[in-house]
Design a protein around this motif. Structure first.
Motif, PDB file in Angstrom:
ATOM      1  N   ASP A  16       4.136   7.624   8.785  1.00 19.13           N
ATOM      2  CA  ASP A  16       4.793   8.246   7.632  1.00 19.13           C
ATOM      3  C   ASP A  16       5.851   9.213   8.156  1.00 19.13           C
ATOM      4  O   ASP A  16       5.534  10.350   8.536  1.00 19.13           O
TER       5      ASP A  16
ATOM      6  N   ALA B  53       6.080  12.836   6.715  1.00 18.99           N
ATOM      7  CA  ALA B  53       5.020  13.823   6.937  1.00 18.99           C
ATOM      8  C   ALA B  53       5.348  14.703   8.136  1.00 18.99           C
ATOM      9  O   ALA B  53       6.033  14.271   9.067  1.00 18.99           O
TER      10      ALA B  53
ATOM     11  N   ARG C 194      -0.481  11.289   9.372  1.00 18.18           N
ATOM     12  CA  ARG C 194       0.931  10.919   9.548  1.00 18.18           C
ATOM     13  C   ARG C 194       1.020   9.504  10.103  1.00 18.18           C
ATOM     14  O   ARG C 194       1.870   8.721   9.698  1.00 18.18           O
TER      15      ARG C 194
ATOM     16  N   ARG D  78      -1.165   6.038  10.372  1.00 18.45           N
ATOM     17  CA  ARG D  78      -2.286   5.484   9.612  1.00 18.45           C
ATOM     18  C   ARG D  78      -2.657   4.084  10.092  1.00 18.45           C
ATOM     19  O   ARG D  78      -1.817   3.334  10.594  1.00 18.45           O
TER      20      ARG D  78
ATOM     21  N   CYS E 146      -8.055   8.793   4.945  1.00 18.34           N
ATOM     22  CA  CYS E 146      -6.946   9.615   4.460  1.00 18.34           C
ATOM     23  C   CYS E 146      -7.256  10.052   3.030  1.00 18.34           C
ATOM     24  O   CYS E 146      -7.200   9.248   2.090  1.00 18.34           O
TER      25      CYS E 146
ATOM     26  N   PHE F 207      -5.155   9.159  -0.106  1.00 19.02           N
ATOM     27  CA  PHE F 207      -4.907   7.751  -0.413  1.00 19.02           C
ATOM     28  C   PHE F 207      -6.002   7.246  -1.341  1.00 19.02           C
ATOM     29  O   PHE F 207      -7.188   7.189  -0.963  1.00 19.02           O
TER      30      PHE F 207
ATOM     31  N   GLY G 263       7.300   2.317   3.040  1.00 16.74           N
ATOM     32  CA  GLY G 263       6.357   3.105   2.260  1.00 16.74           C
ATOM     33  C   GLY G 263       5.492   2.293   1.321  1.00 16.74           C
ATOM     34  O   GLY G 263       4.857   2.863   0.426  1.00 16.74           O
TER      35      GLY G 263
ATOM     36  N   ASP H 132       1.438   2.065  -2.967  1.00 18.55           N
ATOM     37  CA  ASP H 132       2.152   3.118  -2.253  1.00 18.55           C
ATOM     38  C   ASP H 132       1.369   3.455  -0.992  1.00 18.55           C
ATOM     39  O   ASP H 132       0.162   3.731  -1.048  1.00 18.55           O
TER      40      ASP H 132
ATOM     41  N   ARG I 222       1.403   5.985   0.835  1.00 17.31           N
ATOM     42  CA  ARG I 222       0.983   7.378   0.955  1.00 17.31           C
ATOM     43  C   ARG I 222      -0.135   7.720  -0.029  1.00 17.31           C
ATOM     44  O   ARG I 222      -1.139   8.314   0.343  1.00 17.31           O
ATOM     45  N   SER I 223       0.032   7.305  -1.278  1.00 16.65           N
ATOM     46  CA  SER I 223      -0.915   7.717  -2.315  1.00 16.65           C
ATOM     47  C   SER I 223      -1.931   6.640  -2.689  1.00 16.65           C
ATOM     48  O   SER I 223      -2.970   6.946  -3.277  1.00 16.65           O
TER      49      SER I 223
END
Length: 682
Positions: A137, A140, A147, A149, A170, A173, A204, A229, A231-232
């Protein structure tokens, strides 16, 4: 042949080679296919044809599954993982989706994550995890948790994100580090739907496919591809490969690994066949975009292009291989392409921006006369420039003849009694000989491409399947013989059975070789060499190592050092000369390594590693190891686990074992002949 390839290398120029190596994503192995485009090429050159015989075992790591899991559970596993070399660690997944990080020099465990999947679900595709995916990421902070993953898809349908340095979930996530995709329908049983290949990731966004039980029902789960996503974990988009206009079917899923071109923002999907595999009367037409290479915009799932390799598939000729993204010299200049090998042994080369074939693809008339209610495509696509990697027709002349009068008549009879009109002969109630078989040609191990010498390498499998359609009235009480796969194909007028055609001795009925490595000059459209891979040592009675090869579903790795590494159905990691195809070295494994090898540089030494867990469907012994080799250090003697193949007398043991097998077969033949004679006299 060696001279021709050497000349090609020289012409490419030292400057180009140095530029390639300096700009390469790393001397690591950061993706399942080596890089996001699946080239399976490494610029490492410490190990060469001249010194490969000095490889020794560096370490052997056991996941612990063999000791901790019941034998009946282990018999439902396939260890197909390829480790990544990232964050100064080797990171891979076990068949039960445990993610493990090892010290790359010693094999000592650094961390482990266990998702605790259930072991009573009897997954349709067995417990399998081909690999994990690494992502950084860039938004981050440098030292932020997660950061970097590791993404993992599981047999019980979860997408999990872990911190690549620690293995901890994470927290940001999904829920506690995972999301559970909505399958959208009730499953026949919990193991009908799985995620078995590594996710794809870029810009991403993380993308997952699915593996779904074959031949169970017409209204099988959909093969929807899902993106989240990175990240999330929030859903981003979905893509349904199978056009549903007037179609009653499921699947067209993406169970094989995908490829990513981050610069273009594209993800490339190798889609499978619609359900059920061997009768398509309720899904008329070509079934777009099944059996296709599909390019999507990774940020929003928009369809960019699709190219279909089989129309209206009723042979289970889905795309099992990862699309290979590379740049080739076509003779008219350099082009960015997608190389897609197939189970039929074809190699399609497509323009990466448009999906149009780089060289002509012809629509050719194929056998007709399908089962009742079937509506076959009158033609199928055939590449014209690159020749097939394996033969595509079988006849009684191709029946195995090990000893006169033993086994051959049975093999000939099976070939003669089946419907057999060549490639794309439709399934039938008579029984159809399908060659290449449904695991043949190039399977999930995919191909490798050397961008310096412009050579494609692929493992191929050669066996014959007997496919038989069973009328619905007979299906309820049908008792499949041993070794036959049986599918109800509920909702269709026919069930199906499928079996590899074997002789009374249990050997494949078609003449060897049964597994070959093939090298192809794509520009010239020419096969450079073929080399038999594997023996019967770990499959045949008494461990007799007949050098006939074994069907290959796993892939290989090619290096700038001039070597191609591969595992096989016997328990050896092998090295071949990339120029000539000559087998140079074998490294003994605890059980067969039916997985893709990889290579990496650690503290100035090149290592080659492979997962060695056997293959339950092929009947091999089962294990739970990752084994790595490196060159011997000063003072280290020869390894008991390593053997140079071309030394004087190096093949004597094979010849001696073949003679021993011949004696055993003669004894068995004599006993069977006497038994039959007694029966006739009685």
């Amino acid at each position: 042949m060696r001279g021709a390839l050497a000349t090609r290398l020289c012409r490419s120029g030292t400057a180009i080679v140095l530029l390639l190596f300096s700009s390469w994503p790393g001397i690591a192995w950061e993706s399942w296919g080596g890089d996001p485009g699946g080239s399976r090429f490494s610029p490492l050159r410490e190990v060469t044809p001249d010194n490969v015989g000095n490889l020794v075992r560096a370490f052997e790591f056991h996941t612990g599954d063999l000791a901790a899991r019941p034998s009946e559970v282990m018999r439902r596993t396939k260890f197909q993982a390829t480790p990544l070399f990232v964050e100064d660690s080797l990171i891979f997944c076990s068949p039960f989706n445990e993610v493990i990080a090892l010290d790359p020099g010693t094999g000592a465990q650094k961390w482990r994550f266990d998702p605790k999947i259930a072991t009573n679900q009897r997954p349709a595709n067995r417990y399998v995890c081909r690999g994990v995916t690494y992502w950084i990421d860039d938004e981050a902070p440098a030292n932020a948790a997660c950061r970097s993953r590791i993404f993992l898809g599981t047999n019980d349908v979860r997408l999990i994100a872990l911190d690549a340095k620690t293995g901890l979930p994470c927290a940001g996530f999904g829920t506690g580090g995972e999301v559970r995709p909505d399958i959208g329908m009730k499953l026949d049983w919990p193991g009908e739907f799985q995620i078995t290949s590594p996710p794809a990731v870029g810009r991403g966004v993380v993308v997952i496919g699915s593996a779904i039980g074959d031949n169970r029902r017409v209204d099988a789960p959909s093969g929807v591809v899902r993106a989240f996503d990175a990240r999330s974990g929030q859903p981003r988009w979905t893509f349904e490969p199978l056009k549903r206009d007037g179609v009653e079917a499921g699947h067209a899923n993406v169970w094989a690994p995908m490829s990513v071109d981050a610069a273009r923002g594209l993800v490339f999907l190798p889609t499978s066949s619609p359900s059920p595999d061997f009768w398509g009367g309720k899904r008329p037409g070509n079934n777009e975009h099944a059996n296709s290479v599909v390019a999507l915009r990774i940020e929003n799932g928009e369809l960019v292009w699709a190219f279909q390799t089989v129309h209206h598939d009723v042979w289970d000729y889905d795309l099992a291989s990862q699309p290979t993204l590379t740049r080739i010299d076509t003779g008219d200049g350099q082009r960015d392409v997608v190389i897609q090998p197939t189970k039929q042994g074809f190699v399609f080369v497509l323009d990466r921006d448009t999906g149009k074939p780089v060289w002509p693809v012809e629509e050719r008339v194929v056998p007709q006369g399908g089962a009742e209610g079937e509506r076959l495509s009158p033609t199928q696509p055939f590449p014209t420039h690159v020749p097939p990697l394996t033969s595509q027709k079988i006849s009684t002349e191709d029946a195995l003849s090990f000893l006169p009068g033993l086994g051959r008549s049975a093999c000939e009879r099976q070939f003669a009694e089946a419907r057999n009109e060549g490639l794309f002969t439709p399934p039938s109630t008579q029984g159809t000989a399908e060659f290449p078989f449904t695991a043949g040609g190039v399977n999930w191990g995919s191909a490798a491409f050397d961008p310096v010498n412009q050579i494609l390498y692929a493992n191929t499998g050669r066996a014959v399947h007997l496919i038989k359609l069973i009328p619905r009235a007979e299906a309820a009480g049908f008792d499949p013989p041993p070794g036959h796969d049986f599918g109800q194909q509920k909702g269709a007028p026919f069930a199906m059975s499928r079996a590899v055609v074997t002789s009374p001795l249990g050997l494949l009925c078609n003449k060897p070789p049964w597994g070959e490595m093939v090298a192809v000059d794509l520009k010239a459209g020419k096969i450079l060499w073929r080399s038999t891979v594997g023996t019967t040592e770990d499959l045949a009675p008494l461990g007799v190592p007949l050098p006939w090869g074994a069907p290959l579903v796993n892939g290989l790795a090619v290096t700038a050092g001039g070597l191609v590494f591969t595992g096989a159905m016997d328990a050896y990691l092998r090295a071949f000369d990339a120029r000539s195809g000559r087998e140079l070295w074998q490294g003994r494994l605890p059980v067969p390594g039916v997985a893709n090898p990889m290579t990496y540089l650690w503290k100035g030494e090149q290592y080659v590693a492979i997962g060695a867990g056997g293959h339950s469907e092929a009947g091999t012994s089962i294990g739970d190891s990752v084994v790595a080799f490196r060159l011997a250090r000063p003072g280290e003697g020869p390894s008991l686990w390593s053997r140079t193949i071309d030394r004087p007398g190096g093949r004597f043991w094979v010849s001696l074992s073949a003679i021993a097998l011949a004696i055993i077969v003669l004894i068995i033949a004599s006993l069977r002949w006497r038994r039959r004679r007694r029966i006739k006299q009685a």
